[in-house]
Design a protein around this motif. Structure first.
Motif, PDB file in Angstrom:
ATOM      1  N   LEU A  53       0.706  -1.265  -0.197  1.00  0.00           N
ATOM      2  CA  LEU A  53      -0.094  -0.068   0.188  1.00  0.00           C
ATOM      3  C   LEU A  53       0.826   1.290   0.046  1.00  0.00           C
ATOM      4  CD1 LEU A  53      -2.818   1.376   0.396  1.00  0.00           C
ATOM      5  CD2 LEU A  53      -2.565   1.443   2.765  1.00  0.00           C
ATOM      6  N   LEU A  54       1.983   1.391   0.767  1.00  0.00           N
ATOM      7  CA  LEU A  54       2.694   2.503   1.029  1.00  0.00           C
ATOM      8  C   LEU A  54       3.572   2.797  -0.379  1.00  0.00           C
ATOM      9  CD1 LEU A  54       4.168   2.064   4.563  1.00  0.00           C
ATOM     10  CD2 LEU A  54       2.225   3.783   3.826  1.00  0.00           C
ATOM     11  N   HIS A  55       4.028   1.639  -0.874  1.00  0.00           N
ATOM     12  CA  HIS A  55       4.555   1.825  -2.188  1.00  0.00           C
ATOM     13  C   HIS A  55       3.679   2.306  -3.490  1.00  0.00           C
ATOM     14  CE1 HIS A  55       8.721   0.521  -1.521  1.00  0.00           C
ATOM     15  NE2 HIS A  55       8.293  -0.368  -0.592  1.00  0.00           N
ATOM     16  N   ARG A  56       2.649   1.737  -3.588  1.00  0.00           N
ATOM     17  CA  ARG A  56       1.652   2.124  -4.315  1.00  0.00           C
ATOM     18  C   ARG A  56       1.190   3.585  -4.066  1.00  0.00           C
ATOM     19  NH1 ARG A  56      -3.721   2.834  -4.495  1.00  0.00           N
ATOM     20  NH2 ARG A  56      -4.443   1.574  -2.470  1.00  0.00           N
ATOM     21  N   LEU A  57       0.975   4.126  -3.170  1.00  0.00           N
ATOM     22  CA  LEU A  57       0.563   5.462  -2.768  1.00  0.00           C
ATOM     23  C   LEU A  57       1.819   6.393  -3.082  1.00  0.00           C
ATOM     24  CD1 LEU A  57      -1.276   5.359   0.841  1.00  0.00           C
ATOM     25  CD2 LEU A  57      -2.312   5.330  -1.634  1.00  0.00           C
ATOM     26  N   ARG A  58       2.989   6.058  -2.908  1.00  0.00           N
ATOM     27  CA  ARG A  58       4.076   6.644  -3.194  1.00  0.00           C
ATOM     28  C   ARG A  58       4.321   6.704  -4.741  1.00  0.00           C
ATOM     29  NH1 ARG A  58       7.279   9.677   0.796  1.00  0.00           N
ATOM     30  NH2 ARG A  58       8.253  10.382  -1.187  1.00  0.00           N
ATOM     31  N   ALA A  59       4.198   5.838  -5.323  1.00  0.00           N
ATOM     32  CA  ALA A  59       4.278   5.635  -7.000  1.00  0.00           C
ATOM     33  C   ALA A  59       3.069   6.522  -7.521  1.00  0.00           C
ATOM     34  CB  ALA A  59       3.982   4.208  -7.187  1.00  0.00           C
ATOM     35  N   GLU A  60       1.937   6.821  -6.945  1.00  0.00           N
ATOM     36  CA  GLU A  60       1.082   7.433  -7.448  1.00  0.00           C
ATOM     37  C   GLU A  60       1.162   8.943  -7.172  1.00  0.00           C
ATOM     38  OE1 GLU A  60      -2.484   4.045  -6.942  1.00  0.00           O
ATOM     39  OE2 GLU A  60      -2.591   5.778  -5.674  1.00  0.00           O
ATOM     40  N   GLY A  61       2.295   9.345  -6.513  1.00  0.00           N
ATOM     41  CA  GLY A  61       2.473  10.742  -6.233  1.00  0.00           C
ATOM     42  C   GLY A  61       1.983  11.247  -4.821  1.00  0.00           C
ATOM     43  N   HIS A  62       1.445  10.377  -4.069  1.00  0.00           N
ATOM     44  CA  HIS A  62       0.756  10.995  -2.800  1.00  0.00           C
ATOM     45  C   HIS A  62       1.876  11.198  -1.646  1.00  0.00           C
ATOM     46  CE1 HIS A  62      -3.238  10.227  -4.218  1.00  0.00           C
ATOM     47  NE2 HIS A  62      -2.865   9.008  -4.475  1.00  0.00           N
ATOM     48  N   THR A  63       1.554  12.123  -0.723  1.00  0.00           N
ATOM     49  CA  THR A  63       2.505  12.336   0.367  1.00  0.00           C
ATOM     50  C   THR A  63       2.047  11.627   1.486  1.00  0.00           C
ATOM     51  OG1 THR A  63       1.051  14.379   0.891  1.00  0.00           O
ATOM     52  CG2 THR A  63       3.122  14.635  -0.437  1.00  0.00           C
ATOM     53  N   ILE A  64       2.890  11.212   2.135  1.00  0.00           N
ATOM     54  CA  ILE A  64       2.541  10.265   3.496  1.00  0.00           C
ATOM     55  C   ILE A  64       3.360  10.754   4.685  1.00  0.00           C
ATOM     56  CG2 ILE A  64       2.189   7.859   4.449  1.00  0.00           C
ATOM     57  CD1 ILE A  64       2.708   6.817   1.605  1.00  0.00           C
ATOM     58  N   ALA A  65       2.713  10.955   5.828  1.00  0.00           N
ATOM     59  CA  ALA A  65       3.411  11.154   6.909  1.00  0.00           C
ATOM     60  C   ALA A  65       2.609  10.049   7.878  1.00  0.00           C
ATOM     61  CB  ALA A  65       3.245  12.639   7.551  1.00  0.00           C
ATOM     62  N   ALA A  66       3.602  10.028   8.823  1.00  0.00           N
ATOM     63  CA  ALA A  66       3.421   8.881  10.223  1.00  0.00           C
ATOM     64  C   ALA A  66       2.671   9.895  11.405  1.00  0.00           C
ATOM     65  CB  ALA A  66       4.288   8.073  10.683  1.00  0.00           C
ATOM     66  N   TYR A  67       2.194   9.519  12.303  1.00  0.00           N
ATOM     67  CA  TYR A  67       1.704  10.187  13.524  1.00  0.00           C
ATOM     68  C   TYR A  67       1.707   9.146  14.660  1.00  0.00           C
ATOM     69  CZ  TYR A  67      -1.649  13.626  15.531  1.00  0.00           C
ATOM     70  OH  TYR A  67      -2.311  14.509  16.271  1.00  0.00           O
ATOM     71  N   GLY A  68       2.391   9.894  15.555  1.00  0.00           N
ATOM     72  CA  GLY A  68       2.733   9.393  16.759  1.00  0.00           C
ATOM     73  C   GLY A  68       3.848   8.399  17.105  1.00  0.00           C
ATOM     74  N   ALA A  69       5.053   9.003  17.392  1.00  0.00           N
ATOM     75  CA  ALA A  69       6.406   8.185  17.523  1.00  0.00           C
ATOM     76  C   ALA A  69       6.465   7.192  18.604  1.00  0.00           C
ATOM     77  CB  ALA A  69       7.576   9.194  17.645  1.00  0.00           C
ATOM     78  N   THR A  70       5.401   6.294  18.616  1.00  0.00           N
ATOM     79  CA  THR A  70       5.160   5.321  19.911  1.00  0.00           C
ATOM     80  C   THR A  70       6.515   4.538  20.036  1.00  0.00           C
ATOM     81  OG1 THR A  70       4.039   3.820  18.336  1.00  0.00           O
ATOM     82  CG2 THR A  70       2.860   5.504  19.586  1.00  0.00           C
ATOM     83  N   ALA A  71       6.490   3.715  21.029  1.00  0.00           N
ATOM     84  CA  ALA A  71       7.420   2.630  21.227  1.00  0.00           C
ATOM     85  C   ALA A  71       7.147   1.430  20.078  1.00  0.00           C
ATOM     86  CB  ALA A  71       7.460   2.164  22.496  1.00  0.00           C
ATOM     87  N   LYS A  72       5.798   1.095  20.007  1.00  0.00           N
ATOM     88  CA  LYS A  72       5.319   0.161  19.413  1.00  0.00           C
ATOM     89  C   LYS A  72       5.596   0.141  18.079  1.00  0.00           C
ATOM     90  CE  LYS A  72       1.083   0.721  21.007  1.00  0.00           C
ATOM     91  NZ  LYS A  72       1.129   1.938  21.701  1.00  0.00           N
ATOM     92  N   SER A  73       5.837   1.614  17.270  1.00  0.00           N
ATOM     93  CA  SER A  73       5.795   1.653  15.764  1.00  0.00           C
ATOM     94  C   SER A  73       7.118   1.317  15.459  1.00  0.00           C
ATOM     95  CB  SER A  73       5.463   2.908  15.362  1.00  0.00           C
ATOM     96  OG  SER A  73       6.364   3.847  16.153  1.00  0.00           O
ATOM     97  N   SER A  74       7.966   0.969  16.333  1.00  0.00           N
ATOM     98  CA  SER A  74       9.416   0.664  16.341  1.00  0.00           C
ATOM     99  C   SER A  74       9.292  -0.671  15.719  1.00  0.00           C
ATOM    100  CB  SER A  74      10.187   0.462  17.392  1.00  0.00           C
ATOM    101  OG  SER A  74      11.400   0.027  17.141  1.00  0.00           O
TER     102      SER A  74
END
Ligand code: TYD
Ligand code: ZN
Length: 398
Positions: free
Chosen positions: A293-314
């Motif tokens: 999904l992330l690769h497809r969105l980037r290939a389509e030119g969309h911008t992506i950010a993440a929200y919440g630098a949690t421990a679990k996201s590591s």
């Protein structure tokens, strides 16, 4: 062979995340050369069924010197601790001059609320952060004896999101044996294996979460140290937890909830290796879908950010190979994380205000355990056409 931290029997491994960093070791941009990595893998004890990490991080490398000082920056959690305090005041702290102790003080909200009601209270944690009265030590027989000498026995010893991260639980139970009043209770709440499996919330697995409790395993644990599991209650916070109430053996009759959840765990096969191995296959499926999904969105030119630098996201970021090329930054309210990079995955952490300046097209919700609160707060993002990407309980866009 790895052995159970409680009963020393063999651990049966069921999933290996391979090389992972310390989840709270946010690095300075010039400090990525000497990051520590270890093998993050999970297994179940063949005897007591306690699910736990296969390898431990050397204590001198653990980010937290003592019990994690947990600041989720969440109003829902503040309310949770206030309500828990009020419940204790109504049900457990009813005698003359009651005394409550918290292991690892979680912002001090619970003890502060007890204090406002005139109840004697004390936090026990080595780091001693926060505003409430603190005994600076690990909770064990020695610190418990020192507290007993000055304050007398405790009616309630409480701990949230801490016991699951204490690799050696024997000293904790020895301390309880010293400090608890004869009718006192030890109440602790931590992520529930049943909920983690149900939602495939595998990001709950990281260095600081050593144990993944079940009612079955906690009952065995309590009995091993001369206590009884008297009550259990499922909690909606932090993506699904259980609150365990433990009393001295013979002092309380277990509530029907204990037998009910035990039966449910048996029915679900929660501690069968086949169930745990199926969980592993689901983890792999989520990685495949999320990365695609992330690769497809980037290939389509969309911008992506993440929200919440949690421990679990590591675990998510490192296991899925999500770095700044896919997700250029993560917004977070914690000042200490700003200007740093997420451990291992090296995504720059920016202040929360950056999120709207301008909004990305998609936001990967790393802090999914606060989804309701964050989506309400960031209503304008959705209204401006933004979309949230979630991966619990499955990969989806809302
Ligand atoms: P937490 O819930 O403690 O999860 P973990 O134990 O996995 O770290 O962490 C929540 C993180 O999300 C913390 O770094 C603060 C951040 N956060 C925000 O940036 N905005 C918010 O509205 C909330 C609730 C949290
Ligand atoms: Zn065991």
């Amino acid at each position: 062979m790895s052995r159970c931290r409680v009963c020393q029997h063999a651990l049966l491994e069921f999933f290996d995340f391979e090389r992972q960093p310390l989840s709270s070791a946010f690095v300075a941009p010039d400090g990525t050369d000497d990051e520590f990595f270890f093998r993050l893998a999970v297994g179940m004890c063949e005897s007591c069924a306690l699910v736990q990490l296969i390898e431990s991080v050397p204590p001198e490398l653990a980010h937290h010197e003592g019990y994690p000082y947990h600041s989720a920056g969440s109003s829902v959690m503040t309310k949770h601790f206030e309500e828990t305090a009020r419940r204790f005041i109504e049900t457990e702290l009813t005698g003359p001059d009651p005394f409550v102790v918290e292991i690892g003080a979680n912002d001090g909200v619970l003890l502060h609320t007890c204090g406002e009601a005139g109840i004697r209270h004390l936090a026990v944690e080595p780091s001693g952060a926060g505003t409430v009265r603190v005994h600076r030590a690990f909770f064990d027989a020695a610190s418990a004896a020192a507290i007993l000498a000055t304050d007398g026995p405790a009616d309630v010893v409480y701990s949230a999101n801490t016991i699951c991260s204490v690799p050696d639980l024997r000293p904790v139970f020895e301390g309880l044996d010293v400090l608890l009043a004869s009718d006192g209770v030890f109440v602790f709440e931590d992520p529930y294996l049943g909920e983690i499996l149900e939602r495939t919330a595998f990001d709950q697995i990281y260095d600081e979460h050593v144990f993944f409790f079940t009612v079955r395993a906690v009952q065995a644990l309590a009995e091993r140290f001369g206590f009884v599991l008297a009550d259990v209650e499922r909690l909606p916070v932090h993506g699904g937890q259980i609150r365990y109430t433990v009393a001295r053996a013979g002092r309380r009759t277990p509530t029907p909830a204990v037998a009910e959840l035990l039966a449910e765990e048996r029915e679900l096969g929660l501690t069968d290796m086949a169930t745990l191995e199926a969980f592993g296959r689901k983890i792999q499926g989520i990685r495949t879908e999320l990365v695609a999904l992330l690769h497809r969105l980037r290939a389509e030119g969309h911008t992506i950010a993440a929200y919440g630098a949690t421990a679990k996201s590591s675990t998510i970021a490192n296991y899925c190979g999500i770095g700044p090329d896919l997700v250029p930054y993560v917004c977070d309210t914690t000042p200490a994380k700003h200007g740093r990079l997420t451990p291992g995955s090296h995504i720059p952490v920016r202040p929360a205000a950056v999120f709207a300046d301008p909004y990305p097209d998609y936001a990967l919700l790393f802090a999914w355990n606060h989804a309701e609160e964050i989506m309400a707060k960031e209503r304008a993002f959705r209204e401006a056409g933004g979309r949230w990407i979630l991966y619990v309980p499955h990969v989806h866009v809302v």
